[in-house]
Design an enzyme around this catalytic site. Structure first.
Site, short mmCIF file in Angstrom:
data_model
loop_
_atom_site.label_atom_id
_atom_site.label_comp_id
_atom_site.label_asym_id
_atom_site.label_seq_id
_atom_site.Cartn_x
_atom_site.Cartn_y
_atom_site.Cartn_z
N ARG A 59 0.83 -1.20 0.00
CA ARG A 59 0.00 0.00 0.00
C ARG A 59 0.87 1.26 0.00
O ARG A 59 0.51 2.27 -0.61
CB ARG A 59 -0.94 -0.02 1.20
N ASP A 92 -2.62 7.61 3.45
CA ASP A 92 -1.72 8.17 2.43
C ASP A 92 -1.38 9.61 2.81
O ASP A 92 -1.95 10.18 3.75
CB ASP A 92 -2.37 8.09 1.03
N HIS A 107 -6.05 7.56 11.54
CA HIS A 107 -5.73 6.12 11.49
C HIS A 107 -4.27 5.84 11.16
O HIS A 107 -3.93 4.75 10.72
CB HIS A 107 -6.65 5.43 10.46
#
Ligand code: OAD
Length: 231
Positions: A59, A92, A107
Site C-alpha cells: 500500500r 496516504d 488512522h
C-alpha cells in the site's frame, strides 16, 4: 490581523479514489480482496505480522506512486481564504503533497512505522521500495506499520474533536461513515453551522441539516468552492 473562518474537512478513502487508491467497502474495494481482521486488526498483527508488513509495504508503494487529485489540490488552495484543517482517516499523504499544512491523521500514516514496544516512537520509512519486515530494527526497536488497527485506541481523536468543535464550516468527503470514532465527528460541530457531505454514494445515516453533494470528490470540491466563495 485578518480572522479567516475555520473550515474543517473530514476525509475518507473516497477523496483519494480518483488518484487510483482503492477504497475499502466499495465493490472491488480492499475489504473484498483481504480479510480486514487479518490485515488491519491487532489480533491479525499478533497472528501473522509478516503478512501485515507485506500488505502495508504494497500500500505504501501504491500511495507513493499516486498523485494528489483536484479534490486534494482544491482543499489546499482554500487556505488562501479560510483557516483550513483536514482530519483524515486516510493513511496516504496526498493531502500534504497537495499543499495542505494542517492535517490530522486519525488512522496513522503509511510513510511511518512505530516501535512495537512504544507506539509513540515513530520513524519515517526511507526505503519505500523495500519497505519493512518483522526483522526491521530502528534505534534498537523492532517496528510495525504506524497504522491504528481495529481494537486499538485512536490517539488523535481528542485533537480532532478540539478542531471540530471550533469549526465554522464542516465538510465530509468520501467516507462511508461506518468506522468509529471517526464517523461520530460530525455530531460534535456547533449547532447551526453549515455542514456539507461530498460522496457519490453518501451514507443515509446523516442528520437532515447536512447538505449532500452526491458527486465524486473532484467535482464536489469544485462545487463546494463555488458555494463557499459566492455565499
Ligand atoms: P470506505 O471504503 O468505507 O468508504 C469509501 C467512501 O468513498 C464511500 O462512501 C464511497 O461512496 C466514497 N467514494 C467512492 N469513490 C469516490 C469518489 N471518487 N469521490 C468521493 N467519494 C467516493 O472508506 P472510509 O470511510 O474511508 O481504517 O473507511 C474508513 C476506515 O475503514 C479506513 O480508514 C480504514 C478502513 O478499515 C483502517 O484501516 C484503520
Amino acid at each position: 490581523m485578518e480572522n479567516k473562518p475555520r473550515l474543517v474537512f473530514s476525509t475518507g478513502a473516497g477523496v483519494s479514489a480518483e488518484s487510483g487508491i482503492s477504497t475499502f467497502r466499495d465493490s472491488g474495494g480492499l475489504w473484498e480482496q483481504y480479510d480486514v481482521m487479518e490485515v488491519a486488526s491487532s489480533e491479525g498483527y499478533h497472528k501473522n505480522p509478516a503478512l501485515i508488513h507485506r500488505f502495508y509495504n504494497a500500500r505504501r508503494r501504491q500511495a507513493a506512486n499516486a498523485a494528489p487529485n483536484n479534490a486534494h489540490l482544491g482543499i489546499a488552495r482554500l487556505e488562501n481564504k479560510f483557516d483550513v484543517y483536514v482530519i483524515t482517516q486516510n493513511v496516504d499523504n496526498l493531502h500534504e503533497r497537495a499543499g495542505s499544512t494542517n492535517v490530522t491523521h486519525l488512522h496513522g500514516r503509511l510513510d511511518y512505522v512505530q516501535a512495537c514496544d512504544n507506539p509513540e516512537l515513530v520513524y519515517k520509512v526511507d526505503d519505500i521500495e523495500t519497505g519493512t519486515s518483522v526483522d526491521t530494527v530502528i534505534d534498537g526497536h523492532r517496528v510495525r506499520p504506524h497504522i491504528v488497527f481495529f481494537g486499538e485506541p485512536v490517539p488523535e481523536f481528542e485533537n480532532a474533536l478540539r478542531i471540530v468543535r471550533q469549526a465554522d464550516i464542516f465538510v465530509i468527503i468520501g467516507t462511508s461513515l461506518s468506522v468509529y470514532p471517526a464517523a461520530s465527528l460530525l455530531h460534535y460541530v456547533r449547532p447551526g453551522i453549515p455542514v456539507y457531505y461530498i460522496d457519490p454514494q453518501p451514507s443515509a445515516d446523516v442528520p437532515h441539516n447536512v447538505r449532500v453533494i452526491a458527486k465524486p470528490a473532484t467535482e464536489g470540491v469544485e462545487e463546494l468552492i463555488n458555494i463557499l466563495t459566492h455565499e
